[in-house]
Design a protein around this motif. Structure first.
Motif: not given
Lengths: 215, 116
Positions: A22, A26-30, A32, A38, B15-17, B58-62, B116
């Motif tokens: 995908q 801008d994705f935050t990965l597991s 960080g 993605y 940050e949150f992740y 799950r994809p986590l957008r910033m 998504e």
């Protein structure tokens, strides 16, 4: 069992590139880390046709390494280990699977694993058992390291570590640096394009045959 | 003696992740198991356990991660700062209610974020 061909591998790469990535954000990965893409391997691995091919490819690596069982951290490893088991049956071999839980259950003395029962009624994950750790992706290597730690604590010998995809962050090197036999099928660049590991192509049969994917 | 309040504050500043959710949950659980009054840390443990469950695969957008942090962190940080100097049971209950209410309202927001 029919040997995996280069055509199979190209077809698998195309399926995974098309299904698992995908873009556009801008994705935050597991872990960080930040990424422009993605990757979700389960979108491909849970398709029976793709799983069948993955099973056959990984089975070759498992046989080369002499692993007696295949598994890894939930949930990424589960369909892969099952696919290897199915491919093993096609080849006349039974390769049992195991699952390492992210969190230990609060009961029992083997609280962090779920494992197939061997014929002889013992535990699968016992001292000296040669095992392969699999996962759908490696980013920093944290999930794979956790699985290794748990099975080694039970006395197993990790003879192979396989990631379907090594993301561009390069977590596989950390596993190699610790002395493990790390193999990947594919790797990505920073843009999320998927490339075939050359070593995989070298081990594949030249002969083309009809593709096994039915998308 | 471990300074759970300070350690949790430090993790909340990140940050949150997903891995951070798991780390906060582990620490909160450890704190709950070692405290005479475990309820506050049990609440924090539960909140971050559920966030980890919801977002790990799950994809986590910033921008979503930032929004989640802005929504959830303030009441927890307020509680941790206040608790270090001691709280009455009534005041503690108010703080915990605020944390839980904020988490429940986040779940509503989360439902409207497209998968998504």
């Amino acid at each position: 069992m029919t040997r995996v061909t280069r055509q199979d591998i190209y077809e698998l790469r195309d399926a995974m590139q098309g299904l698992c990535f995908q873009y556009g954000g801008d994705f935050t990965l597991s872990s960080g880390l930040k990424s422009k893409y993605y990757y979700n391997g389960k979108r491909a691995v849970l398709r029976p046709g793709v799983a069948r091919l993955i099973g056959r490819v990984v089975l070759q690596l498992v046989e080369e390494a002499g692993a007696e069982a295949v598994g890894g951290l939930e949930i990424g490893s589960i369909p892969i280990a099952q696919a290897v088991g199915a491919a093993g049956l096609e080849a006349g071999r039974e390769i049992p699977a195991f699952i390492v839980r992210k969190e230990a259950k609060q009961h029992g003395d083997r609280e962090q694993v779920a494992e197939a029962a061997p014929d002889q009624g013992e535990h699968l994950l016992t001292s000296g058992r040669k095992v392969a750790i699999v996962d759908d992706v490696i980013t920093t290597g944290g999930s794979i390291e956790k699985a290794i730690e748990v099975v080694e604590a039970l006395g197993c010998q990790v003879v192979l570590v396989v990631a379907l995809v090594e993301r561009h962050e390069g977590g596989g090197q950390g596993i190699r640096d610790r002395g493990y036999n790390f193999r990947r099928l594919f790797y990505t660049n920073e843009e999320g394009h998927l490339f075939i590991d050359e070593a995989l192509l070298h081990g594949a049969a030249e002969t083309a045959r009809e593709g096994v994917l039915r998308r | 003696m471990r300074h759970f309040y300070t350690e949790l504050q430090r993790l909340l500043e990140r940050e949150f992740y997903a891995d951070n959710f798991a780390e906060i949950a582990r620490l909160a659980r450890e704190a709950a198991e070692s405290m005479d009054r475990p309820l506050p840390f049990f609440v924090v443990w539960t909140v971050f356990l559920l966030l980890d469950r919801d977002w790990r695969e799950r994809p986590l957008r910033m921008e979503v991660a930032d929004r989640m942090k802005r929504h959830l962190s303030p009441p927890i940080e307020r509680y941790l700062r206040a608790a270090e100097s001691g709280l009455s049971p009534e005041s503690e209950a108010e703080h915990l209610n605020e944390i839980v209410e904020r988490f429940l309202s986040w779940l509503q927001i989360q439902r409207d974020i497209p998968w998504e």
